[in-house]
Design a protein around this motif. Sequence first.
Motif, PDB file in Angstrom:
ATOM      1  N   GLY A  79       0.810  -1.210   0.000  1.00 37.77           N
ATOM      2  CA  GLY A  79       0.000   0.000   0.000  1.00 37.77           C
ATOM      3  C   GLY A  79       0.842   1.257   0.000  1.00 37.77           C
ATOM      4  O   GLY A  79       0.428   2.298   0.533  1.00 37.77           O
ATOM      5  N   LEU A  87      -1.630   9.116  -4.214  1.00 38.50           N
ATOM      6  CA  LEU A  87      -2.558   8.107  -3.704  1.00 38.50           C
ATOM      7  C   LEU A  87      -1.999   7.314  -2.539  1.00 38.50           C
ATOM      8  O   LEU A  87      -2.753   6.866  -1.675  1.00 38.50           O
ATOM      9  N   GLU A  88      -0.692   7.122  -2.522  1.00 33.71           N
ATOM     10  CA  GLU A  88      -0.069   6.302  -1.483  1.00 33.71           C
ATOM     11  C   GLU A  88       1.295   6.876  -1.114  1.00 33.71           C
ATOM     12  O   GLU A  88       1.957   7.505  -1.948  1.00 33.71           O
ATOM     13  N   ASN A 144      -0.510   9.532   6.414  1.00 30.91           N
ATOM     14  CA  ASN A 144      -1.400   9.598   5.252  1.00 30.91           C
ATOM     15  C   ASN A 144      -1.598   8.246   4.564  1.00 30.91           C
ATOM     16  O   ASN A 144      -2.182   8.173   3.483  1.00 30.91           O
ATOM     17  N   HIS A 145      -1.086   7.164   5.177  1.00 31.75           N
ATOM     18  CA  HIS A 145      -1.360   5.835   4.627  1.00 31.75           C
ATOM     19  C   HIS A 145      -2.852   5.561   4.778  1.00 31.75           C
ATOM     20  O   HIS A 145      -3.474   5.918   5.787  1.00 31.75           O
ATOM     21  N   LEU A 146      -3.423   4.912   3.795  1.00 29.57           N
ATOM     22  CA  LEU A 146      -4.868   4.703   3.775  1.00 29.57           C
ATOM     23  C   LEU A 146      -5.361   3.933   5.004  1.00 29.57           C
ATOM     24  O   LEU A 146      -6.492   4.117   5.443  1.00 29.57           O
ATOM     25  N   SER A 147      -4.508   3.083   5.566  1.00 29.96           N
ATOM     26  CA  SER A 147      -4.916   2.342   6.762  1.00 29.96           C
ATOM     27  C   SER A 147      -5.096   3.272   7.963  1.00 29.96           C
ATOM     28  O   SER A 147      -5.779   2.913   8.934  1.00 29.96           O
ATOM     29  N   THR A 149      -5.989   6.775   7.402  1.00 29.55           N
ATOM     30  CA  THR A 149      -7.050   7.730   7.060  1.00 29.55           C
ATOM     31  C   THR A 149      -8.397   7.064   6.845  1.00 29.55           C
ATOM     32  O   THR A 149      -9.442   7.679   7.057  1.00 29.55           O
ATOM     33  N   ASN A 150      -8.379   5.788   6.421  1.00 27.39           N
ATOM     34  CA  ASN A 150      -9.624   5.046   6.173  1.00 27.39           C
ATOM     35  C   ASN A 150      -9.523   3.641   6.754  1.00 27.39           C
ATOM     36  O   ASN A 150      -9.526   2.644   6.014  1.00 27.39           O
ATOM     37  N   PHE A 163      -5.885  -4.841   2.716  1.00 29.80           N
ATOM     38  CA  PHE A 163      -7.068  -4.231   2.135  1.00 29.80           C
ATOM     39  C   PHE A 163      -8.170  -5.288   2.119  1.00 29.80           C
ATOM     40  O   PHE A 163      -7.932  -6.445   1.772  1.00 29.80           O
ATOM     41  N   GLU A 169     -14.932  -0.031  -2.412  1.00 33.37           N
ATOM     42  CA  GLU A 169     -14.013   1.099  -2.262  1.00 33.37           C
ATOM     43  C   GLU A 169     -12.554   0.663  -2.425  1.00 33.37           C
ATOM     44  O   GLU A 169     -11.724   1.425  -2.938  1.00 33.37           O
ATOM     45  N   HIS A 173      -9.981   2.010  -5.294  1.00 36.41           N
ATOM     46  CA  HIS A 173      -8.660   2.569  -4.980  1.00 36.41           C
ATOM     47  C   HIS A 173      -7.576   1.867  -5.792  1.00 36.41           C
ATOM     48  O   HIS A 173      -6.691   2.517  -6.356  1.00 36.41           O
TER      49      HIS A 173
END
Length: 494
Positions: A79, A87-88, A144-147, A149-150, A163, A169, A173
């Motif tokens: 990720g 994005l990552e 800011n890693h998606l894990s 933020t989301n 993921f 979603e 991504h």
Amino acid sequence: MNKLLSLLILCFGASVAQAQVVVPNYEFRAVWVATVENIDWPSSKTLSVAQQKAEFISMLDMHQRNGMNAIVMQVRPAGDAFYPSKLEPWSEYLTGKQGLGPDPNYDPLEFMINETHKRGMEFHAWMNPYRAVFNILRSSVAPNHLSKTNPELFLTYGTTKYFNPSLPEVRAHMGRVVKDLVSRYDIDAIHMDDYFYPYPIEGKEFPDQKDFLKYGNGMSKDDWRRSNCDSIILLIHNIVRSTNPHVKFGISPFGVWRNKSKDPMGSDTKAGPTNYDVLYADILLWLQKGWIDYVVPQLYWERGHKLVDYDIILDWWNKNAYGKHLYIGHGIYRAGSNPAWKDPNEIPNQINRLRAYPTTQGSVYFSSKTFEKNPYGWNDSLRNNYYRYPALVPPMPWIDNSIPTQPLIEKQPNNMVKLVYKGEKKIKGFGIVTLTLNTDVTFALSQLVQVIVADNMAVVDLNKIPDTKDKRVFVVAIDRNNNVSPMTEIKTRP
């Protein structure tokens, strides 16, 4: 190992290489370069930018000398990214801290692609679809890693965060990541390995029951999981084709689809995990539907293995490639691990076996680092024998089956010749081939002896072209899909 034994092994490896074999003009020859945990490159998280570049160039030069024509480079291990991305975050394996870019700033992916293409090699961008945090106990994770933020998009299983494959979603991504790569970078392929649903941990169930109840839609859980993987493969296929049609899409699955004990279509093997039943990756469906362009099953077993014999599983894949390209994944990293892998003939024999099948188009080796040790003289066997002549990556007619225009030649002083291409189709270079006297003038009957990377013009020294004694010499133009033009004769040998 004492010096005498080392010398004997090298001599034996060299003797193997003396048994010259026919070298095909078309063959995929690649190496996996793993960045996760700094397995292959960069060798450390603490290397300077200059050291990173020097190490990569040295690695490429070694593989070029060994006869490779492609690298499969891991650019998204967890990720994260080995390139600037909105994005990552930057990968921790590049600088030691996820989200921290290189200093001085540069684009590692652009650098790697350019260096690879300079050597006439293809660059396959290797991505892991679901792994998000390699180890939740010690991996660096950027804010800011998606894990972060989301977090609702992820599931933890063992010490790894994934993921969630069931979520739309997540697929969206992943689609954005792939589109970003193929639109911004001059890559030759998108490549994914065997990590779909994770390999099982004894006594632990993958925690997706809640999502199954929400999204299962009447399917069994196994079928539902497979459909989740199907959906992301189809999505990526469509994005690649619509964004940059010349880019290929390949998968490197675990070596066994299903055992025959589970399915009469399966192989005569006794593998524990399998793609279909455990990893939920229905590779045969993807091949049948044309969602992937090539498959590289990881056949890391030796010939004669009691549960998964290399010869048996090789034969099975050759009967089940559905017209797409089949390359074989070799476990060269296993050198010395058991009596079979202490045999200097193991890799040469595996190459000989796969070359016996017209439906197998090449090899990929895991992984790059092993070649630095040259186990059992295998580098020498490749350089001096199996890959002693260059080869082109096999073309994929379903991507592009048009051929470039025949090149022209202009004689120059001192036995030099200028090669000129004036066609409208873009080429990546020229191929120099030789033919024995009284042989039909076709590329299929020729021997490719040199590949020259060029846009539309190059100058060659006839005295330096290898293997021309008592042979005629020709040139062909080579396009992006490795289609070749009609042959133009450079010089007739007496």
